[in-house]
Design an enzyme around this catalytic site. Structure first.
Site, PDB file in Angstrom:
ATOM      1  N   ASP A 248     -33.662   4.075  68.780  1.00 38.60           N
ATOM      2  CA  ASP A 248     -34.641   3.874  68.663  1.00 38.60           C
ATOM      3  C   ASP A 248     -34.055   2.643  67.215  1.00 38.60           C
ATOM      4  OD1 ASP A 248     -35.937   5.585  67.369  1.00 38.60           O
ATOM      5  OD2 ASP A 248     -34.380   7.383  67.646  1.00 38.60           O
TER       6      ASP A 248
ATOM      7  N   ASP B 139     -28.130  21.629  64.692  1.00 40.97           N
ATOM      8  CA  ASP B 139     -27.393  21.841  65.773  1.00 40.97           C
ATOM      9  C   ASP B 139     -25.140  21.505  65.467  1.00 40.97           C
ATOM     10  OD1 ASP B 139     -29.465  21.172  67.467  1.00 40.97           O
ATOM     11  OD2 ASP B 139     -29.859  18.651  67.346  1.00 40.97           O
TER      12      ASP B 139
ATOM     13  N   LEU C 213     -40.025  13.814  65.975  1.00 37.83           N
ATOM     14  CA  LEU C 213     -41.279  14.196  65.074  1.00 37.83           C
ATOM     15  C   LEU C 213     -40.919  12.457  64.361  1.00 37.83           C
ATOM     16  CD1 LEU C 213     -40.195  16.633  62.537  1.00 37.83           C
ATOM     17  CD2 LEU C 213     -42.057  16.869  64.342  1.00 37.83           C
TER      18      LEU C 213
ATOM     19  N   SER D 252     -37.303  17.956  67.091  1.00 38.52           N
ATOM     20  CA  SER D 252     -37.198  17.397  67.746  1.00 38.52           C
ATOM     21  C   SER D 252     -38.314  16.349  67.859  1.00 38.52           C
ATOM     22  CB  SER D 252     -35.735  16.913  68.754  1.00 38.52           C
ATOM     23  OG  SER D 252     -36.910  17.547  70.112  1.00 38.52           O
TER      24      SER D 252
ATOM     25  N   HIS E  67     -34.229 -10.024  79.652  1.00 43.49           N
ATOM     26  CA  HIS E  67     -34.776  -8.767  79.093  1.00 43.49           C
ATOM     27  C   HIS E  67     -35.530  -9.064  78.176  1.00 43.49           C
ATOM     28  CE1 HIS E  67     -34.125  -5.019  82.038  1.00 43.49           C
ATOM     29  NE2 HIS E  67     -32.815  -5.854  81.956  1.00 43.49           N
TER      30      HIS E  67
ATOM     31  N   CYS F  98     -35.939  -8.879  85.244  1.00 45.43           N
ATOM     32  CA  CYS F  98     -34.856  -8.621  85.754  1.00 45.43           C
ATOM     33  C   CYS F  98     -35.478  -8.129  87.522  1.00 45.43           C
ATOM     34  CB  CYS F  98     -33.874  -7.329  85.477  1.00 45.43           C
ATOM     35  SG  CYS F  98     -32.618  -7.395  85.075  1.00 45.43           S
TER      36      CYS F  98
ATOM     37  N   LYS G 278     -38.742  10.170  63.569  1.00 45.21           N
ATOM     38  CA  LYS G 278     -37.157   9.830  63.014  1.00 45.21           C
ATOM     39  C   LYS G 278     -37.272   8.758  62.625  1.00 45.21           C
ATOM     40  CE  LYS G 278     -34.258  12.156  63.055  1.00 45.21           C
ATOM     41  NZ  LYS G 278     -32.783  13.331  63.839  1.00 45.21           N
TER      42      LYS G 278
ATOM     43  N   MET H  97     -37.902  -9.836  88.822  1.00 44.63           N
ATOM     44  CA  MET H  97     -37.386 -11.311  89.066  1.00 44.63           C
ATOM     45  C   MET H  97     -37.284 -11.225  90.211  1.00 44.63           C
ATOM     46  SD  MET H  97     -34.485 -12.951  88.708  1.00 44.63           S
ATOM     47  CE  MET H  97     -34.670 -14.595  88.695  1.00 44.63           C
TER      48      MET H  97
ATOM     49  N   GLU I 205     -37.910  -8.456  76.528  1.00 40.43           N
ATOM     50  CA  GLU I 205     -38.803  -7.625  75.875  1.00 40.43           C
ATOM     51  C   GLU I 205     -38.138  -7.048  74.630  1.00 40.43           C
ATOM     52  OE1 GLU I 205     -37.566  -6.932  79.407  1.00 40.43           O
ATOM     53  OE2 GLU I 205     -36.510  -5.251  78.485  1.00 40.43           O
TER      54      GLU I 205
HETATM   55  N1  GLN Z   1     -30.174  -3.316  89.719  1.00 36.73           N
HETATM   56  C1  GLN Z   1     -31.132  -4.919  88.918  1.00 36.73           C
HETATM   57  C2  GLN Z   1     -29.091  -5.090  89.254  1.00 36.73           C
HETATM   58  O1  GLN Z   1     -28.570  -4.735  88.570  1.00 36.73           O
HETATM   59  C3  GLN Z   1     -31.548  -4.985  87.835  1.00 36.73           C
HETATM   60  C4  GLN Z   1     -31.157  -4.486  86.808  1.00 36.73           C
HETATM   61  C5  GLN Z   1     -32.400  -4.283  86.036  1.00 36.73           C
HETATM   62  O2  GLN Z   1     -33.458  -4.264  86.416  1.00 36.73           O
HETATM   63  N2  GLN Z   1     -32.215  -4.433  85.367  1.00 36.73           N
HETATM   64  O3  GLN Z   1     -29.265  -6.651  89.024  1.00 36.73           O
END
Ligand code: GLN
Length: 541
Positions: A72, A150, A16, A14, A512, A386, A18, A389, A514
């Site tokens: 992924d 597997d 590698l 595993s 988020h 999140c 993929k 913050m 990101e």
């Molecule tokens: N634990 C916090 C909430 O549920 C923050 C969650 C997170 O950072 N994704 O609101």
């Protein structure tokens, strides 16, 4: 026109790469002007990755429509510009069985015995074909999770074998990714594990068309001859995937040089469209020749595992690309900060920016609060995501407003000042899976704020994964003391972005960001954060 299906299985070991191979192939086909989607089949019984610990499985990646998936899927989205990744792109054994069992209970099978073949395999095939219903596609690339051999992956292998039989070689291609290890002092590369893995695959009726071989050195002609003979694969279809040194964003280029995309097109007897690789060349040029290095401290509970904050690390790299700098990660364990009260760590590491990522539970909370206070007081760029913050709000309440007992009800259900708390609709929920605020929500940005300066627009949507929220009743007190609520839900009830008036760059976001950053389109907040960190580093040389 029906799309072509590419199935990729893994052998020998595993991890590698993929997922990245699938993403890179998607990127190359997209650069040739094709419409591509990618799908992950995860053989575990969980319905989704939402209930899995990041320590076990890396980060949980959230799609626009709120699915909690394997990381992924993040690579698939990041490496392409147009691929739409939704709930349908992430399939698990748990989902397949859940669906089939529900149908059985409804009586849909009309008294028949419900079996792995055909009922489970039909459901797997239905989910692959479903992707092609609502969009015009040239290629569907499906990654079969796990390693051949597997027990869990057998129904998936059977389903893709059937697809080949039903649609023919001209519409289905099998890629097998394996390891060619180097053994002994002489550094001899060994093909035997690959031969055995292909043999194993053949017991399920799958003869690979293409072999992608991970190795530390490029395969020699001799080794390709050997693999070709023993594995019954055309020599040109044996691709050498050497370990990459600098960045995963070199992988599309590596596969382009190895002609992986051309081999696939030849398999389908498609005349290839010209490749437009300029964007990737630009990125690689920046990555290989950064102007300088910027150090970012990441203060999080899961720093020991590289994949636990995968999207955050990648987004910081994207922010670096936008600013032509290399980003060095300084990973800081908040529990250490807490225990030793050793805030001097930051002075020693000379971080140019501090980031507190998302998280759950109260481990390391006080350490993170110390880090945030340090960033606020010392005017170091701060990015809170999140939980990062929420903690910035708590830190401000305690140390600026003076509410020493301020907390989130996640950590102190009876807090005197519950500045972060649950919404009414979250109060009665006891089930863990899929019950958070998940997926994309709109947010309105206030003009003349740093958030507006970065986004350059007033309406955005960002992805969420949390239960707790800024307690709106306290908004005025925070604003009176210099916190700016720069992003809020359209109904004005949910605080989405906070920033500080008297600080060069201190931003916390409830969502988020990101999950929406790509090397070819860095997210504006990551771009802005790194820009400010670069400035900080120049002023503190
Ligand atoms: N634990 C916090 C909430 O549920 C923050 C969650 C997170 O950072 N994704 O609101």
């Amino acid at each position: 026109m029906q799309p072509k299906f590419i199935f990729i299985t893994g052998g020998v070991s595993s991890s590698l790469g993929k997922g990245v191979t699938v993403a890179a192939l998607g990127a190359l086909l997209e650069c040739r002007g094709y419409r591509v989607t990618m799908q992950k089949m995860d053989p575990y019984i969980n319905i989704d990755a939402g209930t899995m610990s990041p320590f076990q499985h890396g980060e949980v990646y959230v799609t626009e429509d709120g699915a909690e998936t394997d990381l992924d899927l993040g690579y698939y989205e990041r490496f392409t510009k147009y691929t739409k990744i939704t709930r349908a792109n992430s399939v698990t054994t748990g989902q397949i069985y859940y669906e089939v069992i529900q149908r059985e209970r409804r009586g849909d099978y009309l008294g028949r015995t419900v079996q792995v073949i055909p009922h489970i395999t039909n459901e797997i095939k239905r989910r692959i074909l479903n992707l092609t219903k609502e969009q015009e596609l040239d290629f569907v690339i499906v990654e079969i999770g796990g390693t051949v051999g597997d027990i869990e992956s057998v129904p998936f292998l059977e389903a893709i074998r059937q697809m080949r039989r039903e649609r023919g070689r001209e519409n289905v291609c099998f890629i097998h990714l394996t390891l060619v290890p180097t053994i002994g002092g002489a550094g001899e590369a060994k093909t035997k594990p690959t031969q055995h893995s292909v043999k194993e695959l053949m017991t399920y009726g799958i003869q690979p068309d293409v072999l992608v071989c991970r190795s530390s050195k490029t395969l020699t002609e001799e080794m390709k001859d050997k693999l070709s003979l023993f594995c019954n694969v055309k020599k040109e279809n044996i691709i050498s995937a050497v370990d990459i040194q600098t960045s995963i964003y070199e992988i599309p280029e590596m596969y382009k040089n190895e002609k992986l995309d051309e081999v696939i097109l030849q398999h389908f007897q498609m005349t290839s469209k010209d490749i437009n690789f300029e964007k990737w060349e630009y990125i690689l040029n920046v990555i290989r020749n950064p102007e300088k290095k910027v150090k970012i401290a990441i203060v999080g509970k899961y720093i020991a595992l590289n994949d636990a904050y995968r999207s955050i690390y990648e987004s910081l790299i994207h922010g670096g690309i936008a600013n032509k700098v290399e980003v060095e990660f300084i990973k800081i364990d908040p529990e250490k900060l807490e225990k030793e009260g050793n805030i001097e760590i930051f002075r020693e590491t000379q971080a140019h920016g501090i980031l507190v990522p998302g998280g759950f539970g109260n481990r390391g909370i006080e350490g993170k609060l110390l880090a945030i206070q340090y960033a606020r007081v010392n005017q170091i760029p701060y990015f809170g995501i999140c939980l990062g913050m929420q903690l910035a709000v708590i830190e401000f309440a305690r140390n600026v407003i003076g509410w020493k007992t301020a907390n989130s009800t996640e950590f102190d259900p009876k807090a005197e000042y519950p500045v972060i708390s649950l919404l009414e609709e979250q109060l009665g929920i006891v089930e863990k899976g899929g019950t958070m605020r998940l997926g994309a929500y709109p947010c309105i940005i206030k003009e003349n704020t740093k958030a507006f300066q970065e986004y350059k627009k007033t309406k955005i949507t960002e992805r969420h994964r949390h239960r707790f929220e800024f307690t709106i009743q306290y908004k005025q007190e925070f604003e009176n003391r210099g916190m700016i609520i720069s992003g809020i839900s359209p109904d004005g009830q949910l605080v989405e972005i906070i920033e500080l008036k008297d600080h060069p760059w201190f931003i916390g976001v409830q969502f988020h960001p990101e999950f929406q950053s790509k090397p070819i389109e860095p997210h504006p907040l990551f771009e802005g954060f790194i820009k400010e960190a670069k400035k900080y580093s120049e002023n503190h040389e």
